[in-house]
Design a protein around this motif. Structure first.
Motif, PDB file in Angstrom:
ATOM      1  N   ILE A  43       4.854   7.687   0.830  1.00 23.59           N
ATOM      2  CA  ILE A  43       5.054   7.829  -0.612  1.00 23.59           C
ATOM      3  C   ILE A  43       6.547   7.879  -0.918  1.00 23.59           C
ATOM      4  O   ILE A  43       7.333   8.387  -0.121  1.00 23.59           O
ATOM      5  N   ILE A  44       6.905   7.335  -2.063  1.00 20.51           N
ATOM      6  CA  ILE A  44       8.275   7.403  -2.570  1.00 20.51           C
ATOM      7  C   ILE A  44       8.244   8.264  -3.822  1.00 20.51           C
ATOM      8  O   ILE A  44       7.402   8.065  -4.702  1.00 20.51           O
ATOM      9  N   LEU A  45       9.149   9.228  -3.907  1.00 16.97           N
ATOM     10  CA  LEU A  45       9.227  10.135  -5.046  1.00 16.97           C
ATOM     11  C   LEU A  45      10.326   9.661  -5.993  1.00 16.97           C
ATOM     12  O   LEU A  45      11.466   9.486  -5.570  1.00 16.97           O
ATOM     13  N   MET A  69       1.215   5.778  -8.295  1.00 19.43           N
ATOM     14  CA  MET A  69       1.077   4.327  -8.228  1.00 19.43           C
ATOM     15  C   MET A  69       0.969   3.864  -6.778  1.00 19.43           C
ATOM     16  O   MET A  69       1.425   4.552  -5.866  1.00 19.43           O
ATOM     17  N   ARG A  70       0.385   2.675  -6.602  1.00 18.41           N
ATOM     18  CA  ARG A  70       0.270   2.066  -5.277  1.00 18.41           C
ATOM     19  C   ARG A  70       0.751   0.622  -5.398  1.00 18.41           C
ATOM     20  O   ARG A  70       0.424  -0.067  -6.367  1.00 18.41           O
ATOM     21  N   ASN A 110       0.794  -1.240   0.000  1.00 21.36           N
ATOM     22  CA  ASN A 110       0.000   0.000   0.000  1.00 21.36           C
ATOM     23  C   ASN A 110       0.824   1.287   0.000  1.00 21.36           C
ATOM     24  O   ASN A 110       0.250   2.363   0.131  1.00 21.36           O
ATOM     25  N   ILE A 111       2.136   1.202  -0.133  1.00 17.09           N
ATOM     26  CA  ILE A 111       2.924   2.434  -0.236  1.00 17.09           C
ATOM     27  C   ILE A 111       2.662   3.034  -1.612  1.00 17.09           C
ATOM     28  O   ILE A 111       2.444   2.314  -2.588  1.00 17.09           O
ATOM     29  N   TRP A 112       2.637   4.345  -1.682  1.00 16.08           N
ATOM     30  CA  TRP A 112       2.428   5.032  -2.953  1.00 16.08           C
ATOM     31  C   TRP A 112       3.762   5.427  -3.551  1.00 16.08           C
ATOM     32  O   TRP A 112       4.734   5.644  -2.831  1.00 16.08           O
ATOM     33  N   LEU A 113       3.784   5.538  -4.869  1.00 15.63           N
ATOM     34  CA  LEU A 113       4.954   6.038  -5.589  1.00 15.63           C
ATOM     35  C   LEU A 113       4.501   7.128  -6.535  1.00 15.63           C
ATOM     36  O   LEU A 113       3.444   7.012  -7.159  1.00 15.63           O
TER      37      LEU A 113
END
Length: 149
Positions: free
Chosen positions: A102-104, A23-24, A9-12
């Protein structure tokens, strides 16, 4: 570069100056399954197509010198403006509670502009940054690149 952990469930955010993919991860850290939640597109032609004026000149009457100004880089300005739009969208999503982390992922220029524009509510949720351009890659290639980091 620190190891990126693609938790469930982390977002990117995978972005450049013209395209952004939100994205998830529907999978787990060992076997990520990135799903595109939202896309943003921006048309950003090269500077030569955006502005045709010659650079300005500066005349210093006291010393009778002329100096030239640098030509405006409209392409770069548009990338920075698009990064601000992305930051606004991330703020709205974070404010609604759509993501916790979230990861950028973006090229250094866009990542820097994005970092400057992020609201504290979003920057507190940033779990990592990857200074790469991956927007032209397929989703499975993005998964592969990020799990090798």
């Amino acid at each position: 570069m620190a190891q990126i952990r693609l938790e469930h469930n982390i977002w990117l955010l995978v972005a450049d100056g013209e395209k952004a993919l939100f994205m998830r991860n529907e999978g787990n850290p060992l076997y990520p399954n990135l799903e595109v939640v939202r896309e943003m597109h921006e048309k950003n032609p090269p500077t030569r197509q955006q502005g045709t004026d010659a650079p300005g000149r500066y005349f210093d009457a006291a010393t009778v010198h002329k100096s030239g100004f640098d030509e405006t880089d409209w392409h770069r300005i548009e990338k920075e403006r698009f990064a601000e739009e992305i930051a606004d969208r991330l703020y709205r999503l974070a404010h609604r509670g759509r993501f916790k982390k979230i990861i950028l992922v973006a090229p250094p220029l866009v990542l820097g502009a994005l970092r400057k524009s992020l609201h504290k509510e979003v920057s507190d949720r940033v779990a990592g940054e990857v200074p790469k351009t991956l927007t032209k890659h397929a989703v499975w290639e993005i998964e592969r690149v990020l799990t090798k980091e």
